[in-house]
Write a protein that holds these residues in place. Sequence first.
Motif, short mmCIF file in Angstrom:
data_model
loop_
_atom_site.label_atom_id
_atom_site.label_comp_id
_atom_site.label_asym_id
_atom_site.label_seq_id
_atom_site.Cartn_x
_atom_site.Cartn_y
_atom_site.Cartn_z
N UNK A 1 51.46 36.91 36.33
CA UNK A 1 50.66 37.77 35.81
C UNK A 1 49.25 37.55 35.38
N UNK A 2 48.10 37.79 36.28
CA UNK A 2 47.00 37.06 35.65
C UNK A 2 45.70 37.93 36.25
N UNK A 3 44.60 37.85 35.59
CA UNK A 3 43.26 38.33 36.20
C UNK A 3 42.72 37.46 37.29
N UNK A 4 42.49 38.20 38.31
CA UNK A 4 41.88 37.41 39.45
C UNK A 4 40.53 38.11 39.70
N UNK A 5 39.72 37.55 40.71
CA UNK A 5 38.65 38.19 41.32
C UNK A 5 39.09 38.53 43.10
N UNK A 6 40.19 37.89 43.42
CA UNK A 6 40.47 38.13 44.84
C UNK A 6 41.87 37.75 45.10
N UNK A 7 42.35 37.94 46.47
CA UNK A 7 43.81 37.53 46.73
C UNK A 7 43.63 37.30 48.19
N UNK A 8 43.98 36.06 48.99
CA UNK A 8 44.18 35.85 50.12
C UNK A 8 45.41 35.57 50.60
N UNK A 9 46.03 36.18 51.82
CA UNK A 9 47.32 35.97 52.44
C UNK A 9 47.03 35.28 53.64
N UNK A 10 47.63 34.08 54.08
CA UNK A 10 47.63 33.66 55.59
C UNK A 10 49.08 33.45 55.93
N UNK A 11 49.53 34.20 57.25
CA UNK A 11 50.60 34.17 57.87
C UNK A 11 51.08 32.79 58.56
N UNK A 12 49.98 32.20 58.98
CA UNK A 12 50.50 31.00 59.54
C UNK A 12 51.62 30.93 60.61
N UNK A 13 51.91 31.91 61.46
CA UNK A 13 52.93 31.91 62.23
C UNK A 13 54.29 31.81 61.71
N UNK A 14 54.64 32.20 60.33
CA UNK A 14 55.65 31.90 59.94
C UNK A 14 56.54 33.33 59.93
N UNK A 15 55.91 34.19 60.12
CA UNK A 15 56.73 35.50 60.36
C UNK A 15 56.70 36.04 61.59
#
Length: 424
Positions: free
Chosen positions: A366-380
């Motif tokens: 749990x932390x303060x952030x300015x952004x979030x990035x999610x990359x699937x990279x073919x794993x799902x």
Amino acid sequence: MNRSGGDDQHRKIVFTTQSVDGESEAVVTLQEHKDPMRPPFLINVSTRPRDQQLPFSPPEKRETHVIISSGSGHGLADEFFSSAVRPILESIYGETGIEGLKVHATESPTSILELTDAVLFPAANEGRPLRIILLSGDGGIVDFVNGLSSKTPNPQTYIPPQVVILPLGTANALYHSINAGRYDAWGLPALTSWKAKPLPTFKATFSPGARLLIDEGRKEQELPKDAQGNGILHGAVVASWGMHASLVGDSDTTEYRKHGVERFKMAAKEALYPADGSPPHPYKGKVSVLKEGDQWTALPEKEHMYILATMVSHLEKPFCISPASKPLDGSMHLVHFTPRSGDEVMGIMNKAYDGGKHVEDGDVRYESIDGLRIEFEGKEEDGRWRRICVDGKIVRLEKEGWVEVRRVKEGSGKGVLDVVVSGQ
């Protein structure tokens, strides 16, 4: 504002509002519904002369629109407007003044976007001050934010519309976060508040193949695009992947919606305790966070269960997802934990119903952030595990897809929307 008892303790709400001309005030008496998820009944509105010794500043004249989201929540917005909101507005604006209010009832999921595009944005962009009384859930606010953000405003003339939120949706996360710790009068005291604050927002950018899922996930449509051809959505509440996004997507059906906010718990049981006895699905992908500056830092974990970036403190009235978030403070917080058993997940989530104690769990990041990035990279392989939630909207990404979420920082121009806050 106070509550009084009777045969059924704590069932009445009484508060005083003043007319827009300052000549009179109204005493509003409401009866709470036995079901706390349903709006109160109006018992009486009585008008009396205002104490002229009290200070009064006439409110800024604003073109006022009422938007009734007929399909939100339990479908009670129309009834609540006619039985409670309209009589209160009549006492505030007077018989002649209320005739100047423009009332719109939604007819489809795109009604608010269409109204924003055709009427509200052009008026705000011309410098006409607007006040919007919205009987809706979070989806109505999200449609406003996206409708206004998709245009390029004239910086010299654009005036952010003011919105009064009357919480007629299922979870009403934004409303309950703004009013956390206050007694809940369903937003009605804000009808005569003239104090407004900018609504903090975030921007989610998707890889070009991402598609918005509609019609209970049976259909898909293109997202609005930026100059690079990437999909764009704007939000003010939450962006998530993993269990939260799956629960929102799986429970967004007519059948589930009949159960109100309970639909999320029902969907959670199905996701956490699969019928074949297997453990909950581990979501595979690369997750990175943005802190001060412009440097992305990848989390060490390759499998995830719960990944959520939130601008609010509460996702529903009793569910405190981010206890460090203050009303409309513009912060964004990450809540993240890795795969575990259904019982362990439920244990963590139940702590959120206990004032947000889940963030004290050593297994929760749990932390303060300015952004979030999610990359699937073919794993799902399966598309159901590549669904992203942005304020209740569900976007499915391609196998190599990615999404990047950034909070819109103060000082980057005028906000698109102001939220009226009650002084009560």
